[in-house]
Design an enzyme around this catalytic site. Sequence first.
Site, PDB file in Angstrom:
ATOM      1  N   ASN A  50       3.791  11.737  -3.741  1.00  0.00           N
ATOM      2  CA  ASN A  50       2.339  11.662  -3.971  1.00  0.00           C
ATOM      3  C   ASN A  50       1.694  13.012  -3.664  1.00  0.00           C
ATOM      4  O   ASN A  50       2.369  13.962  -3.278  1.00  0.00           O
ATOM      5  CB  ASN A  50       1.733  10.531  -3.132  1.00  0.00           C
ATOM      6  CG  ASN A  50       1.990  10.744  -1.655  1.00  0.00           C
ATOM      7  OD1 ASN A  50       1.498  11.705  -1.074  1.00  0.00           O
ATOM      8  ND2 ASN A  50       2.772   9.859  -1.060  1.00  0.00           N
ATOM      9  N   ASP A  53       4.761   3.460  -0.529  1.00  0.00           N
ATOM     10  CA  ASP A  53       4.768   2.008  -0.354  1.00  0.00           C
ATOM     11  C   ASP A  53       6.015   1.404  -0.980  1.00  0.00           C
ATOM     12  O   ASP A  53       6.466   0.334  -0.583  1.00  0.00           O
ATOM     13  CB  ASP A  53       3.514   1.397  -0.990  1.00  0.00           C
ATOM     14  CG  ASP A  53       2.291   1.616  -0.117  1.00  0.00           C
ATOM     15  OD1 ASP A  53       2.454   1.679   1.119  1.00  0.00           O
ATOM     16  OD2 ASP A  53       1.180   1.749  -0.664  1.00  0.00           O
ATOM     17  N   LYS A 107      23.016  12.646 -11.304  1.00  0.00           N
ATOM     18  CA  LYS A 107      21.766  12.853 -12.043  1.00  0.00           C
ATOM     19  C   LYS A 107      21.701  11.894 -13.239  1.00  0.00           C
ATOM     20  O   LYS A 107      22.665  11.780 -14.011  1.00  0.00           O
ATOM     21  CB  LYS A 107      21.735  14.301 -12.532  1.00  0.00           C
ATOM     22  CG  LYS A 107      20.405  14.698 -13.100  1.00  0.00           C
ATOM     23  CD  LYS A 107      20.432  16.149 -13.556  1.00  0.00           C
ATOM     24  CE  LYS A 107      19.247  16.371 -14.463  1.00  0.00           C
ATOM     25  NZ  LYS A 107      19.422  17.509 -15.334  1.00  0.00           N
ATOM     26  N   ASP A 122       7.240  -0.184   6.390  1.00  0.00           N
ATOM     27  CA  ASP A 122       5.878   0.142   6.833  1.00  0.00           C
ATOM     28  C   ASP A 122       5.990   0.675   8.267  1.00  0.00           C
ATOM     29  O   ASP A 122       6.151  -0.086   9.225  1.00  0.00           O
ATOM     30  CB  ASP A 122       4.981  -1.098   6.778  1.00  0.00           C
ATOM     31  CG  ASP A 122       3.520  -0.745   7.040  1.00  0.00           C
ATOM     32  OD1 ASP A 122       3.267   0.229   7.792  1.00  0.00           O
ATOM     33  OD2 ASP A 122       2.634  -1.426   6.493  1.00  0.00           O
ATOM     34  N   ILE A 123       5.906   1.978   8.387  1.00  0.00           N
ATOM     35  CA  ILE A 123       6.159   2.627   9.678  1.00  0.00           C
ATOM     36  C   ILE A 123       5.099   2.228  10.703  1.00  0.00           C
ATOM     37  O   ILE A 123       5.405   1.840  11.836  1.00  0.00           O
ATOM     38  CB  ILE A 123       6.195   4.160   9.496  1.00  0.00           C
ATOM     39  CG1 ILE A 123       7.314   4.524   8.521  1.00  0.00           C
ATOM     40  CG2 ILE A 123       6.378   4.864  10.841  1.00  0.00           C
ATOM     41  CD1 ILE A 123       7.300   5.961   8.054  1.00  0.00           C
ATOM     42  N   LYS A 147      -3.220  -4.446   9.816  1.00  0.00           N
ATOM     43  CA  LYS A 147      -2.100  -3.691  10.392  1.00  0.00           C
ATOM     44  C   LYS A 147      -1.952  -3.969  11.892  1.00  0.00           C
ATOM     45  O   LYS A 147      -0.992  -3.519  12.515  1.00  0.00           O
ATOM     46  CB  LYS A 147      -2.316  -2.203  10.185  1.00  0.00           C
ATOM     47  CG  LYS A 147      -2.298  -1.799   8.711  1.00  0.00           C
ATOM     48  CD  LYS A 147      -1.152  -0.870   8.395  1.00  0.00           C
ATOM     49  CE  LYS A 147      -1.151  -0.516   6.910  1.00  0.00           C
ATOM     50  NZ  LYS A 147       0.076   0.100   6.473  1.00  0.00           N
TER      51      LYS A 147
HETATM   52  N1  CTP Z   1       1.773   3.615   6.394  1.00  0.00           N
HETATM   53  C1  CTP Z   1       3.030   3.623   6.983  1.00  0.00           C
HETATM   54  N2  CTP Z   1       4.129   3.258   6.264  1.00  0.00           N
HETATM   55  C2  CTP Z   1       4.003   2.862   4.984  1.00  0.00           C
HETATM   56  C3  CTP Z   1       2.736   2.859   4.368  1.00  0.00           C
HETATM   57  C4  CTP Z   1       1.642   3.220   5.106  1.00  0.00           C
HETATM   58  O1  CTP Z   1       3.140   3.987   8.164  1.00  0.00           O
HETATM   59  N3  CTP Z   1       5.084   2.542   4.288  1.00  0.00           N
HETATM   60  C5  CTP Z   1       0.613   3.967   7.185  1.00  0.00           C
HETATM   61  C6  CTP Z   1      -0.075   5.220   6.725  1.00  0.00           C
HETATM   62  O2  CTP Z   1       0.412   6.364   7.397  1.00  0.00           O
HETATM   63  C7  CTP Z   1      -1.533   4.929   7.073  1.00  0.00           C
HETATM   64  C8  CTP Z   1      -1.639   3.426   6.953  1.00  0.00           C
HETATM   65  O3  CTP Z   1      -0.329   2.956   7.030  1.00  0.00           O
HETATM   66  O4  CTP Z   1      -1.796   5.249   8.408  1.00  0.00           O
HETATM   67  C9  CTP Z   1      -2.355   2.921   5.740  1.00  0.00           C
HETATM   68  O5  CTP Z   1      -1.711   3.289   4.585  1.00  0.00           O
HETATM   69  P1  CTP Z   1      -2.182   2.768   3.138  1.00  0.00           P
HETATM   70  O6  CTP Z   1      -1.126   3.197   2.178  1.00  0.00           O
HETATM   71  O7  CTP Z   1      -3.563   3.165   2.874  1.00  0.00           O
HETATM   72  O8  CTP Z   1      -2.207   1.242   3.365  1.00  0.00           O
HETATM   73  P2  CTP Z   1      -1.444   0.110   2.727  1.00  0.00           P
HETATM   74  O9  CTP Z   1      -1.247  -0.878   3.807  1.00  0.00           O
HETATM   75  O10 CTP Z   1      -0.238   0.644   2.056  1.00  0.00           O
HETATM   76  O11 CTP Z   1      -2.494  -0.478   1.730  1.00  0.00           O
HETATM   77  P3  CTP Z   1      -2.825  -0.171   0.199  1.00  0.00           P
HETATM   78  O12 CTP Z   1      -2.478  -1.405  -0.465  1.00  0.00           O
HETATM   79  O13 CTP Z   1      -4.305   0.117   0.194  1.00  0.00           O
HETATM   80  O14 CTP Z   1      -2.001   1.022  -0.218  1.00  0.00           O
END
Ligand code: CTP
Length: 410
Positions: free
Chosen positions: A208, A277, A287, A304-305, A339
């Site tokens: 991204n 995500d 490749k 999701d960290i 969260k």
């Molecule tokens: N985050 C994370 N690990 C992931 C995705 C997100 O730790 N795999 C953390 C990001 O660093 C940020 C927070 O979660 O602090 C929110 O991320 P965001 O992508 O905006 O939220 P999502 O829960 O993925 O919601 P959305 O559907 O809006 O993308």
Amino acid sequence: MNFLSGKHILVGVCGGIAAYKSAELVRLLRGAGARVRVVMTASAGEFVGPRTFQALTGEAVWQGWSDDRSGMDHIELARWADRVLIAPATADVLARLAQGRADDLLAAICLATSAPLLVAPAMNQAMWGHPATQANAAVLCERGVRLCGPATGEQACGDIGAGRMLEPPLLLQAISDSFGRGLLAGLKVLVTAGPTREALDPVRFLSNRSSGKMGYAVAAAAREAGAEVTLISGPVSLDRPAGVALVRVESAQQMLEAVMQRAGACDIFVAAAAVADYQPAETASRKLKRQSAELTLKLKPAPDILATVAGLPAAPFCVGFAAETENLRHNAHKKRLGKGIAMLAANLVGPDLGFDVDENALLVVWEGGELHIEKDTKYRVALRLVEQIAGRYQASPHDKHTESHAEHSA
Ligand code: CTP
């Protein structure tokens, strides 16, 4: 904003053409809620009158020993001050401070005070560049004096170079920053930053637009506030912030592992990374070859960290970020609860906002409160955010910093 409310700032004004700007500086300090007292050197009076400062501060102005009515004013003023800021600071005052002289009231106060001292040099570029002045400045820095500037530009004498006094708004900022220092002293802060790369094959990845600038700014600001900071960073082209331990990773999985190795030992976790995500369900070991048929990629959720850390039994104080394109306030509160974290900083993303730009604005939300941090450089915004994190961290019970999602949705 009264961010200096209750703070005592002693402004030392020396004899230089920039002394006229000290009036504006005093006005700004007062506007930020500070109590200000002005001590002028003898030659400062040749550039600006004491009445100006008297009117702006609503306090007496000291012009030298003759104004030391009690004979102990220099000690009382030294004790009164939370910060001493000399602006403009001439080459002469830098030399006298470096030598520890007490040959005028201002120099004596500087010797007697335990308050942090900030100096804003203002002089001709050749005087500033002279080895004697540079050596004096270096001595002062070594002793912990904060040098603010000088700025580079056209000078009153027509020369161009370094020696202009920093503009009053920047000096106000320096004073404000100096109070932010130490807020996180003794605490361990873990920060994630940047994008992740999710490999499709050995040469391609999904990623991204995150530049990592906001996370790096948070790491630098937390360090500035006295924390021991570890930054887990996805691939970015930024330098390691001074004093911060940097761990470079690529994928969400690697970032998760690097974070989980350290999460148990940290007090505050700030998840500023734009973690993927989704990741490819499979990574090809060779490749992928071009084919004429359509190609469908199968993706699976990435770990999701932030949620993983927030779910730890003894979770640190967790701060998340959210990039939203609409309904900022609503989505921020909802995402914080979803969260299960103590605090969330949300920003709008769109053209010129958020990703890969140098400025940002944030809406910070927590249980029962929120703060809007106006658009500014990411570092300035990060300083404000860190101040807020420190405040909420201190106010929260330290054994358990996350909140149960169930409790809130019940
Ligand atoms: N985050 C994370 N690990 C992931 C995705 C997100 O730790 N795999 C953390 C990001 O660093 C940020 C927070 O979660 O602090 C929110 O991320 P965001 O992508 O905006 O939220 P999502 O829960 O993925 O919601 P959305 O559907 O809006 O993308």
